[in-house]
Design an enzyme around this catalytic site. Sequence first.
Site, PDB file in Angstrom:
ATOM      1  N   LYS A  27       0.862  -1.180   0.000  1.00 20.85           N
ATOM      2  CA  LYS A  27       0.000   0.000   0.000  1.00 20.85           C
ATOM      3  C   LYS A  27       0.901   1.232   0.000  1.00 20.85           C
ATOM      4  O   LYS A  27       1.420   1.652   1.031  1.00 20.85           O
ATOM      5  CB  LYS A  27      -0.933   0.062   1.214  1.00 20.85           C
ATOM      6  CG  LYS A  27      -2.048   1.082   0.955  1.00 20.85           C
ATOM      7  CD  LYS A  27      -2.542   1.822   2.169  1.00 20.85           C
ATOM      8  CE  LYS A  27      -1.701   2.981   2.569  1.00 20.85           C
ATOM      9  NZ  LYS A  27      -1.658   4.124   1.627  1.00 20.85           N
ATOM     10  N   GLU A  36       9.490   1.511  10.706  1.00 19.11           N
ATOM     11  CA  GLU A  36      10.485   2.583  10.544  1.00 19.11           C
ATOM     12  C   GLU A  36       9.725   3.884  10.731  1.00 19.11           C
ATOM     13  O   GLU A  36       9.012   4.316   9.835  1.00 19.11           O
ATOM     14  CB  GLU A  36      11.092   2.550   9.137  1.00 19.11           C
ATOM     15  CG  GLU A  36      11.835   1.289   8.770  1.00 19.11           C
ATOM     16  CD  GLU A  36      13.147   1.149   9.508  1.00 19.11           C
ATOM     17  OE1 GLU A  36      13.550   2.084  10.235  1.00 19.11           O
ATOM     18  OE2 GLU A  36      13.759   0.081   9.359  1.00 19.11           O
ATOM     19  N   CYS A  89      13.315  10.818   7.128  1.00 21.46           N
ATOM     20  CA  CYS A  89      13.289  10.565   8.576  1.00 21.46           C
ATOM     21  C   CYS A  89      14.697  10.534   9.161  1.00 21.46           C
ATOM     22  O   CYS A  89      14.850  10.536  10.375  1.00 21.46           O
ATOM     23  CB  CYS A  89      12.523   9.287   8.877  1.00 21.46           C
ATOM     24  SG  CYS A  89      13.015   7.946   7.823  1.00 21.46           S
ATOM     25  N   GLU A  99       9.941  16.453  14.497  1.00 20.76           N
ATOM     26  CA  GLU A  99      10.539  16.532  13.162  1.00 20.76           C
ATOM     27  C   GLU A  99       9.902  17.658  12.360  1.00 20.76           C
ATOM     28  O   GLU A  99       8.686  17.665  12.176  1.00 20.76           O
ATOM     29  CB  GLU A  99      10.202  15.242  12.417  1.00 20.76           C
ATOM     30  CG  GLU A  99      11.273  14.222  12.384  1.00 20.76           C
ATOM     31  CD  GLU A  99      10.820  13.007  11.579  1.00 20.76           C
ATOM     32  OE1 GLU A  99      11.650  12.484  10.850  1.00 20.76           O
ATOM     33  OE2 GLU A  99       9.649  12.594  11.675  1.00 20.76           O
TER      34      GLU A  99
HETATM   35  P1  ADP Z   1       3.514  10.674   6.433  1.00 19.70           P
HETATM   36  O1  ADP Z   1       3.306  11.767   7.404  1.00 19.70           O
HETATM   37  O2  ADP Z   1       4.916  10.390   6.084  1.00 19.70           O
HETATM   38  O3  ADP Z   1       2.602  10.715   5.244  1.00 19.70           O
HETATM   39  P2  ADP Z   1       1.856   8.551   7.424  1.00 19.70           P
HETATM   40  O4  ADP Z   1       2.165   7.674   8.564  1.00 19.70           O
HETATM   41  O5  ADP Z   1       0.649   9.406   7.501  1.00 19.70           O
HETATM   42  O6  ADP Z   1       3.177   9.383   7.239  1.00 19.70           O
HETATM   43  O7  ADP Z   1       1.765   7.725   6.080  1.00 19.70           O
HETATM   44  C1  ADP Z   1       2.598   6.650   5.772  1.00 19.70           C
HETATM   45  C2  ADP Z   1       1.772   5.587   5.101  1.00 19.70           C
HETATM   46  O8  ADP Z   1       0.798   5.109   6.045  1.00 19.70           O
HETATM   47  C3  ADP Z   1       0.986   6.071   3.889  1.00 19.70           C
HETATM   48  O9  ADP Z   1       0.945   5.049   2.924  1.00 19.70           O
HETATM   49  C4  ADP Z   1      -0.390   6.312   4.489  1.00 19.70           C
HETATM   50  O10 ADP Z   1      -1.422   6.257   3.527  1.00 19.70           O
HETATM   51  C5  ADP Z   1      -0.474   5.150   5.450  1.00 19.70           C
HETATM   52  N1  ADP Z   1      -1.499   5.290   6.498  1.00 19.70           N
HETATM   53  C6  ADP Z   1      -1.970   6.398   7.072  1.00 19.70           C
HETATM   54  N2  ADP Z   1      -2.914   6.088   7.987  1.00 19.70           N
HETATM   55  C7  ADP Z   1      -3.030   4.739   8.007  1.00 19.70           C
HETATM   56  C8  ADP Z   1      -3.820   3.783   8.734  1.00 19.70           C
HETATM   57  N3  ADP Z   1      -4.691   4.161   9.666  1.00 19.70           N
HETATM   58  N4  ADP Z   1      -3.651   2.475   8.465  1.00 19.70           N
HETATM   59  C9  ADP Z   1      -2.766   2.073   7.541  1.00 19.70           C
HETATM   60  N5  ADP Z   1      -1.991   2.903   6.831  1.00 19.70           N
HETATM   61  C10 ADP Z   1      -2.124   4.224   7.049  1.00 19.70           C
END
Ligand code: ADP
Length: 492
Positions: free
Chosen positions: A187, A262, A296, A393
């Site tokens: 994903k 990570e 990161c 960050e």
């Molecule tokens: P960033 O701030 O780097 O975008 P996120 O943690 O929001 O970090 O996003 C990293 C990944 O996690 C993306 O692919 C995002 O779509 C996914 N993501 C965000 N929320 C969820 C969730 N509740 N469950 C699974 N994946 C998620």
Amino acid sequence: MDAQSLAARLKTSGLLRSQGLIGGKWVDAYDGKTVKVHNPATGEVITEVPCMGSRETKDAISSANDAFQSWSKVTAAERSRHLRKWYDLLISHKEELGQLITLEQGKPLKEAIGEVGYGASFIEFFSEEAKRVYGDIIPAPLADRRLFVLKQPVGVVGAITPWNFPLAMITRKVGPALACGCTVVIKPSELTPLTALAAAELSLQAGIPPGAVNVVMGKASDIGDSLLESSQVRKITFTGSTAVGKKLMAGAAATVKKLSLELGGNAPCIVFDDADVDVAVKGTLAAKFRNSGQTCVCANRVIVQEGIYERFATAFSKAVQNLQVGDGFSEGITQGPLINEAALHKVESFVEDAISKGAKILLGGRRHSLGRTFYEPTVMGDVKSDMLISREEVFGPVAPLLRFRTEEEAIHMANDTNAGLAAYIFTSNVQRTWRVTEALEYGLVGVNEGIVSTEVAPFGGVKQSGLGREGSKYGIDEYLELKYVCLGNMEH
Ligand code: ADP
């Protein structure tokens, strides 16, 4: 060539895909819904991709589970050959993949092509490691027994990745997973799904069987929940924010899944009085401003000893002033846009907070005249540990300088955070190097070097920066289970 005609050309070449991949078939969302993918440098829509949810994810899991039955049983040599072929294809499409990364993520084209080389290196490395997943024979405590350890693939893996490295964060997970016989449901971030889809297309061309690599995107939490709930998914590997990582960790408890995380960092970059100023400036510049500060492992706090502070601040600001901001496709650009408005607001609010508490702008400190999400490369002086920018960050092109007096104080400041991913130190004293690197509560330490990531070394954090390691000979263990076998009754 402008971004729109480039996108059209990539579409014709088959590398710009606008559908998800389930069981080797390119598919739309079952309800036909889509999400737009934007070019962050111009705001233009590049294409739309399916807005998928739990139904598509369940099918992707089921395809991955079917593919696992055969992929886990072919020889390691065969898996290795397929991965090597995939690597060759990634490299032979380096330019186009780089263009896709710049289109959807914004980083300068040269840096994007660099990411393709780095991303592909994980596929090459793990194509080799596939053949070296050795088990063990253990001397038995009883004469009529033989004990051995088998290493077997964990099963279907859910890989959730962020937007800042649209290719490398995927290959770093999928390389070792496929190498040892796992299959994956990827994903990617909805902000940068196109590179993931292109890489998946090349995996099919490499002969990796349908269903071994699946890509779904859309409603992040629905997809995440489906991966967590499924008992066929045996492992989640995630790169992203600490907040989402914690949610996944909690969610994985219901089915007791293996987990690699990570998460965010808060990297200190410590410059000691005995550092070579040129080396420290070059290293800090690289550690801070790569990908416009959106990694990161980016230096988040530049902690400088008082004897070298003024000299370093002047030389560093001069170097930062030379950074060229603009559209990643333009010649000579080193700083692209921030990924979106939310990222820009975060940077602005951190800078405002620091100024309101007494920090001084030495350079930049504003939105860039190019508009959109471009921000001026910024250096701030007199930053203190209690300011927001020191606690969290910033994920943008802002370098806050903090002052320290003694080595003990520097170590204390560096470790005074819940994060523990990357740290950097600049010193020419060997004994200090050992003392400080041992005292730093971090998973990676760069000494007189600002760029430390490589496929051959273990990448990962301690404390709330995560669990597990990616890359290197250690990285494959995350996708393997140990099975102990006791063979008895040998004397008959
Ligand atoms: P960033 O701030 O780097 O975008 P996120 O943690 O929001 O970090 O996003 C990293 C990944 O996690 C993306 O692919 C995002 O779509 C996914 N993501 C965000 N929320 C969820 C969730 N509740 N469950 C699974 N994946 C998620």
